[in-house]
Motif scaffolding. Structure first.
Motif, PDB file in Angstrom:
ATOM      1  N   ALA A   1       1.457  -1.105  -0.283  1.00 30.25           N
ATOM      2  CA  ALA A   1       0.092   0.172   0.275  1.00 30.25           C
ATOM      3  C   ALA A   1       0.921   0.598  -0.010  1.00 30.25           C
ATOM      4  O   ALA A   1       0.867   2.489  -0.794  1.00 30.25           O
ATOM      5  N   VAL A   2       2.209   1.593   0.919  1.00 28.10           N
ATOM      6  CA  VAL A   2       2.634   2.606   0.729  1.00 28.10           C
ATOM      7  C   VAL A   2       3.429   2.684  -0.211  1.00 28.10           C
ATOM      8  O   VAL A   2       3.678   4.422  -1.326  1.00 28.10           O
ATOM      9  N   PHE A   3       4.305   1.811  -0.828  1.00 19.54           N
ATOM     10  CA  PHE A   3       4.479   1.829  -2.121  1.00 19.54           C
ATOM     11  C   PHE A   3       3.448   2.414  -3.804  1.00 19.54           C
ATOM     12  O   PHE A   3       4.234   2.539  -3.995  1.00 19.54           O
ATOM     13  N   SER A   4       2.571   2.162  -2.935  1.00 13.89           N
ATOM     14  CA  SER A   4       1.624   2.062  -4.495  1.00 13.89           C
ATOM     15  C   SER A   4       1.051   3.145  -4.373  1.00 13.89           C
ATOM     16  O   SER A   4       1.218   4.178  -5.485  1.00 13.89           O
ATOM     17  N   VAL A   5       1.113   3.950  -2.918  1.00 17.77           N
ATOM     18  CA  VAL A   5       0.672   5.670  -3.031  1.00 17.77           C
ATOM     19  C   VAL A   5       1.802   6.369  -3.663  1.00 17.77           C
ATOM     20  O   VAL A   5       1.391   7.409  -3.843  1.00 17.77           O
ATOM     21  N   GLN A   6       3.401   5.940  -3.215  1.00 17.79           N
ATOM     22  CA  GLN A   6       3.884   6.857  -3.817  1.00 17.79           C
ATOM     23  C   GLN A   6       4.792   5.977  -4.892  1.00 17.79           C
ATOM     24  O   GLN A   6       5.527   7.260  -5.314  1.00 17.79           O
ATOM     25  N   ASN A   7       4.316   5.984  -5.390  1.00 20.84           N
ATOM     26  CA  ASN A   7       4.695   5.972  -6.809  1.00 20.84           C
ATOM     27  C   ASN A   7       3.621   5.084  -7.754  1.00 20.84           C
ATOM     28  O   ASN A   7       3.267   4.201  -8.518  1.00 20.84           O
ATOM     29  N   ALA A   8       2.655   6.524  -7.722  1.00 22.23           N
ATOM     30  CA  ALA A   8       1.387   6.436  -8.681  1.00 22.23           C
ATOM     31  C   ALA A   8       1.340   6.997 -10.270  1.00 22.23           C
ATOM     32  O   ALA A   8       0.365   7.001 -10.907  1.00 22.23           O
TER      33      ALA A   8
ATOM     34  N   LEU B   1       1.606   1.800 -11.250  1.00 25.58           N
ATOM     35  CA  LEU B   1       1.767   0.543 -10.514  1.00 25.58           C
ATOM     36  C   LEU B   1       1.946   0.098  -9.532  1.00 25.58           C
ATOM     37  O   LEU B   1       1.760  -1.667  -9.512  1.00 25.58           O
ATOM     38  N   GLY B   2       1.045   0.614  -8.938  1.00 27.41           N
ATOM     39  CA  GLY B   2       0.632  -0.270  -7.567  1.00 27.41           C
ATOM     40  C   GLY B   2      -0.510  -1.300  -7.623  1.00 27.41           C
ATOM     41  O   GLY B   2      -0.743  -2.420  -7.937  1.00 27.41           O
ATOM     42  N   VAL B   3      -1.497  -0.635  -8.765  1.00 21.06           N
ATOM     43  CA  VAL B   3      -2.450  -1.571  -9.782  1.00 21.06           C
ATOM     44  C   VAL B   3      -2.021  -2.772 -10.577  1.00 21.06           C
ATOM     45  O   VAL B   3      -2.091  -4.120  -9.926  1.00 21.06           O
ATOM     46  N   LEU B   4      -0.652  -2.648 -11.138  1.00 16.76           N
ATOM     47  CA  LEU B   4      -0.202  -3.800 -11.556  1.00 16.76           C
ATOM     48  C   LEU B   4       0.651  -4.928 -10.679  1.00 16.76           C
ATOM     49  O   LEU B   4       0.879  -6.118 -10.836  1.00 16.76           O
TER      50      LEU B   4
ATOM     51  N   VAL C   1      -0.489  -5.112  -7.076  1.00 21.06           N
ATOM     52  CA  VAL C   1      -0.961  -5.995  -6.636  1.00 21.06           C
ATOM     53  C   VAL C   1      -1.735  -7.232  -7.603  1.00 21.06           C
ATOM     54  O   VAL C   1      -2.388  -8.011  -7.301  1.00 21.06           O
ATOM     55  N   LEU C   2      -2.407  -6.766  -9.049  1.00 24.26           N
ATOM     56  CA  LEU C   2      -2.630  -8.359  -9.974  1.00 24.26           C
ATOM     57  C   LEU C   2      -1.677  -8.809 -10.093  1.00 24.26           C
ATOM     58  O   LEU C   2      -1.957  -9.918 -10.266  1.00 24.26           O
ATOM     59  N   VAL C   3      -0.099  -8.401 -10.057  1.00 30.34           N
ATOM     60  CA  VAL C   3       0.612  -9.654  -9.995  1.00 30.34           C
ATOM     61  C   VAL C   3       0.941 -10.136  -9.277  1.00 30.34           C
ATOM     62  O   VAL C   3       1.221 -11.331  -9.168  1.00 30.34           O
ATOM     63  N   ALA C   4       0.625 -10.093  -7.976  1.00 27.14           N
ATOM     64  CA  ALA C   4       0.424 -10.882  -6.742  1.00 27.14           C
ATOM     65  C   ALA C   4      -0.511 -11.738  -6.487  1.00 27.14           C
ATOM     66  O   ALA C   4      -0.057 -13.202  -5.656  1.00 27.14           O
ATOM     67  N   VAL C   5      -1.517 -11.584  -7.286  1.00 28.04           N
ATOM     68  CA  VAL C   5      -2.608 -11.966  -7.017  1.00 28.04           C
ATOM     69  C   VAL C   5      -2.243 -13.098  -7.401  1.00 28.04           C
ATOM     70  O   VAL C   5      -2.424 -14.745  -7.478  1.00 28.04           O
ATOM     71  N   LEU C   6      -1.851 -12.796  -8.948  1.00 29.24           N
ATOM     72  CA  LEU C   6      -1.434 -13.715  -9.935  1.00 29.24           C
ATOM     73  C   LEU C   6      -0.625 -15.633  -9.467  1.00 29.24           C
ATOM     74  O   LEU C   6      -1.090 -16.112  -9.690  1.00 29.24           O
ATOM     75  N   ALA C   7       0.282 -14.704  -9.049  1.00 28.34           N
ATOM     76  CA  ALA C   7       1.252 -14.824  -8.320  1.00 28.34           C
ATOM     77  C   ALA C   7       0.797 -15.995  -7.241  1.00 28.34           C
ATOM     78  O   ALA C   7       1.177 -17.329  -6.868  1.00 28.34           O
ATOM     79  N   LEU C   8      -0.217 -15.614  -6.310  1.00 23.74           N
ATOM     80  CA  LEU C   8      -1.048 -16.560  -5.151  1.00 23.74           C
ATOM     81  C   LEU C   8      -1.620 -17.222  -6.149  1.00 23.74           C
ATOM     82  O   LEU C   8      -1.569 -18.702  -5.291  1.00 23.74           O
TER      83      LEU C   8
END
Length: 64
Positions: free
Chosen positions: A18-25, A42-45, A47-54
Protein backbone atom coordinates in the motif's frame (compact mmCIF):
# COMPACT_ATOMS: atom_id res chain seq x y z
CA UNK A 1 0.61 -19.08 17.26
CA UNK A 2 1.36 -19.96 13.64
CA UNK A 3 -1.86 -18.32 12.44
CA UNK A 4 -0.94 -15.13 14.28
CA UNK A 5 2.49 -15.01 12.64
CA UNK A 6 0.98 -15.62 9.19
CA UNK A 7 -1.58 -12.89 9.82
CA UNK A 8 1.13 -10.44 10.90
CA UNK A 9 3.23 -11.31 7.85
CA UNK A 10 0.21 -10.75 5.62
CA UNK A 11 -0.54 -7.38 7.25
CA UNK A 12 3.06 -6.16 6.99
CA UNK A 13 3.25 -7.21 3.34
CA UNK A 14 -0.08 -5.59 2.55
CA UNK A 15 0.99 -2.39 4.29
CA UNK A 16 4.28 -2.31 2.38
CA UNK A 17 2.46 -2.76 -0.94
CA UNK A 18 0.00 0.00 0.00
CA UNK A 19 2.77 2.46 0.90
CA UNK A 20 4.72 1.57 -2.25
CA UNK A 21 1.59 2.02 -4.38
CA UNK A 22 0.76 5.44 -2.97
CA UNK A 23 4.32 6.70 -3.41
CA UNK A 24 4.61 5.38 -7.00
CA UNK A 25 1.36 6.36 -8.68
CA UNK A 26 2.83 6.84 -12.14
CA UNK A 27 1.32 4.88 -15.03
CA UNK A 28 3.43 2.05 -16.42
CA UNK A 29 2.91 -0.67 -19.00
CA UNK A 30 4.12 -4.24 -18.76
CA UNK A 31 6.07 -5.65 -21.72
CA UNK A 32 6.70 -9.34 -22.26
CA UNK A 33 8.16 -10.52 -25.57
CA UNK A 34 5.83 -8.97 -28.19
CA UNK A 35 2.95 -8.35 -25.77
CA UNK A 36 2.39 -4.98 -24.05
CA UNK A 37 -0.30 -4.17 -21.49
CA UNK A 38 -2.32 -1.00 -21.21
CA UNK A 39 -1.07 1.87 -19.03
CA UNK A 40 -1.87 1.10 -15.38
CA UNK A 41 -0.75 2.69 -12.12
CA UNK A 42 2.21 0.80 -10.68
CA UNK A 43 0.29 -0.13 -7.53
CA UNK A 44 -2.57 -1.72 -9.49
CA UNK A 45 -0.12 -3.68 -11.61
CA UNK A 46 1.73 -4.83 -8.49
CA UNK A 47 -1.49 -6.06 -6.88
CA UNK A 48 -2.53 -7.90 -10.06
CA UNK A 49 0.84 -9.63 -10.29
CA UNK A 50 0.73 -10.57 -6.59
CA UNK A 51 -2.76 -12.06 -6.94
CA UNK A 52 -1.69 -13.96 -10.05
CA UNK A 53 1.39 -15.29 -8.25
CA UNK A 54 -0.78 -16.54 -5.38
CA UNK A 55 -3.37 -18.23 -7.60
CA UNK A 56 -1.11 -20.01 -10.12
CA UNK A 57 0.04 -22.77 -7.69
CA UNK A 58 -3.55 -23.28 -6.51
CA UNK A 59 -4.86 -23.67 -10.05
CA UNK A 60 -1.95 -25.94 -11.02
CA UNK A 61 -2.54 -28.23 -8.04
CA UNK A 62 -6.29 -28.39 -8.74
CA UNK A 63 -5.57 -29.81 -12.18
CA UNK A 64 -3.81 -32.89 -10.76
Amino acid sequence: MRRLLLFLLFMVTTGAIAVFSVQNATAVSLRFLAWQSIQLPLGVLLVLVAVLALWIPYIASAGR
